[in-house]
Design an enzyme around this catalytic site. Structure first.
Site, PDB file in Angstrom:
ATOM      1  N   ALA A  83      92.882 101.830 112.577  1.00 46.58           N
ATOM      2  CA  ALA A  83      92.144 103.097 112.563  1.00 46.58           C
ATOM      3  C   ALA A  83      92.223 103.825 111.227  1.00 46.58           C
ATOM      4  O   ALA A  83      91.701 104.935 111.107  1.00 46.58           O
ATOM      5  CB  ALA A  83      92.664 104.006 113.677  1.00 46.58           C
ATOM      6  N   ASN A  84      92.846 103.224 110.217  1.00 42.52           N
ATOM      7  CA  ASN A  84      93.001 103.930 108.948  1.00 42.52           C
ATOM      8  C   ASN A  84      91.753 103.880 108.076  1.00 42.52           C
ATOM      9  O   ASN A  84      91.622 104.681 107.142  1.00 42.52           O
ATOM     10  CB  ASN A  84      94.191 103.379 108.157  1.00 42.52           C
ATOM     11  CG  ASN A  84      94.060 101.896 107.882  1.00 42.52           C
ATOM     12  OD1 ASN A  84      94.315 101.093 108.771  1.00 42.52           O
ATOM     13  ND2 ASN A  84      93.656 101.516 106.669  1.00 42.52           N
ATOM     14  N   GLY A 109      87.300 102.236 107.689  1.00 43.64           N
ATOM     15  CA  GLY A 109      86.155 101.485 108.205  1.00 43.64           C
ATOM     16  C   GLY A 109      85.767 101.805 109.626  1.00 43.64           C
ATOM     17  O   GLY A 109      85.760 102.963 110.063  1.00 43.64           O
ATOM     18  N   GLY A 147      87.270 101.217 112.438  1.00 42.07           N
ATOM     19  CA  GLY A 147      88.329 101.803 113.246  1.00 42.07           C
ATOM     20  C   GLY A 147      88.491 103.286 113.009  1.00 42.07           C
ATOM     21  O   GLY A 147      88.675 104.066 113.954  1.00 42.07           O
ATOM     22  N   SER A 197      82.389  89.689 115.529  1.00 42.07           N
ATOM     23  CA  SER A 197      81.531  89.635 114.343  1.00 42.07           C
ATOM     24  C   SER A 197      80.365  88.702 114.604  1.00 42.07           C
ATOM     25  O   SER A 197      80.454  87.796 115.443  1.00 42.07           O
ATOM     26  CB  SER A 197      82.338  89.122 113.141  1.00 42.07           C
ATOM     27  OG  SER A 197      81.499  88.685 112.091  1.00 42.07           O
ATOM     28  N   TYR A 208      87.863  82.150 110.000  1.00 42.68           N
ATOM     29  CA  TYR A 208      87.411  83.486 110.419  1.00 42.68           C
ATOM     30  C   TYR A 208      86.454  83.390 111.606  1.00 42.68           C
ATOM     31  O   TYR A 208      86.597  84.126 112.591  1.00 42.68           O
ATOM     32  CB  TYR A 208      86.726  84.194 109.249  1.00 42.68           C
ATOM     33  CG  TYR A 208      86.182  85.556 109.604  1.00 42.68           C
ATOM     34  CD1 TYR A 208      87.046  86.601 109.932  1.00 42.68           C
ATOM     35  CD2 TYR A 208      84.816  85.805 109.628  1.00 42.68           C
ATOM     36  CE1 TYR A 208      86.558  87.860 110.263  1.00 42.68           C
ATOM     37  CE2 TYR A 208      84.318  87.054 109.956  1.00 42.68           C
ATOM     38  CZ  TYR A 208      85.184  88.082 110.273  1.00 42.68           C
ATOM     39  OH  TYR A 208      84.700  89.320 110.605  1.00 42.68           O
TER      40      TYR A 208
END
Length: 303
Positions: A22-23, A25, A27, A148, A173
């Site tokens: 959440a820091n 982007g 989130g 994604s 990924y």
């Protein structure tokens, strides 16, 4: 642009949410809007410094916001267990499994897993399982797994899930993002009292695209990705809308995935088509069994 927006989020007073990563982007913007609409939000971040900065930004934007910082490193199962233990005794209405890494040079987690599969899937699988009692104690719990568009290129290689024999960063990924979808549907099947849904942001400008080149020491590629973000991508706030829709909108479907409506690239959120492999029950059952074995986290289910 028409369609659903953050203004359509219902009042969330009395509800509690956890947002991983959440820091910044997706989130950060998801946590900001959940708090703006009245939810009590835990910012689950790996970095205490960056997490505190995000906490302070949210409080500056929404002075009445009920937000707290929790330290969580999804690439370390001991950190996942410690974080989950600190949440005991409090019902959890919404878990947003958002944090992730993308196209990194080959790295291993603290537990020896390939970093992308270990962080993007196994860390969140363990976290969700450990938070299951808190989720079950809420009235209408939801789990949102952020995937994604690269999941379309994904394949679960059970013969080499950790890419030990051959590592290709984009293949790893894509596998981890397909795993997010497979996990979502299997969670909904095994724990039907929880609404398990997936979301993806389309092409949104976050620092995710530049992390891999930065770790590889490729300044040129890092600058290129920054330029592409600036010119082509939608904002991180717009990219967070599918996640917010999945987390808060009434009538979301069990096991569905929500993404941008314009070619799954940009625009307002809507239900989107996913890689057909995500719907194969035998893949869900096998991934679940392997994930429990690797993480040591066994879910209490009736299936």
């Amino acid at each position: 642009m028409g369609g659903w927006s953050a203004a359509d989020i219902p009042g969330l007073s009395g509800r509690r949410a956890i947002v991983t990563g959440a820091n910044s982007g997706i989130g950060y913007h998801a946590a900001l809007e959940l708090a703006r609409h009245g939810a009590s939000v835990v910012l689950a971040c790996r970095s205490a410094e960056r997490g505190q900065a995000a906490h302070d930004r949210i409080r500056a934007a929404v002075p009445a916001a009920d937000v707290e910082l929790g330290i969580l490193d999804l690439a370390d199962l001991s950190s996942v267990r410690e974080f989950a233990a600190r949440q005991e005794g409090r019902p959890l209405d919404v878990l947003v499994n958002n944090a992730g890494v993308m196209a990194l040079p080959k790295r291993a987690t603290a537990d020896g897993f390939e970093m992308q599969f270990g962080t993007n899937h196994l860390g969140h699988f363990a976290l969700t399982g450990l938070l299951l009692p808190a989720l079950r104690s809420a009235e209408a719990p939801r789990v949102v797994n952020v995937t994604s568009g690269f999941a379309w290129a994904g394949k679960l290689n059970f013969g080499d899930l950790q890419s030990a024999r051959k590592y290709r960063k984009w293949t790893a990924y894509a596998q981890s993002k397909l795993a997010n979808l497979v996990f979502t549907r299997e969670l909904g099947r095994r724990v039907p009292e929880i609404t398990a849904v997936a979301a993806h942001p389309g092409f949104a400008a976050t620092n995710l695209q530049q992390t891999g080149p930065r770790m590889e020491g490729s300044r040129a590629q890092e600058r290129l990705m920054g330029a592409v973000n600036a010119v082509v991508a939608q904002s991180a706030a717009a990219g967070a809308l599918p996640t917010l829709y999945a987390a808060t909108a009434p009538g979301v479907e069990q096991g569905a995935c929500y993404g941008p409506r314009l070619a799954q690239y940009r625009g307002a959120p809507t239900k989107v088509v996913v890689n057909p492999a995500a719907k194969r029950p035998e893949l869900g059952a096998r991934l679940w069994e392997v994930s429990e074995s690797l993480t040591g986290v066994a879910y209490e289910t009736s299936v």
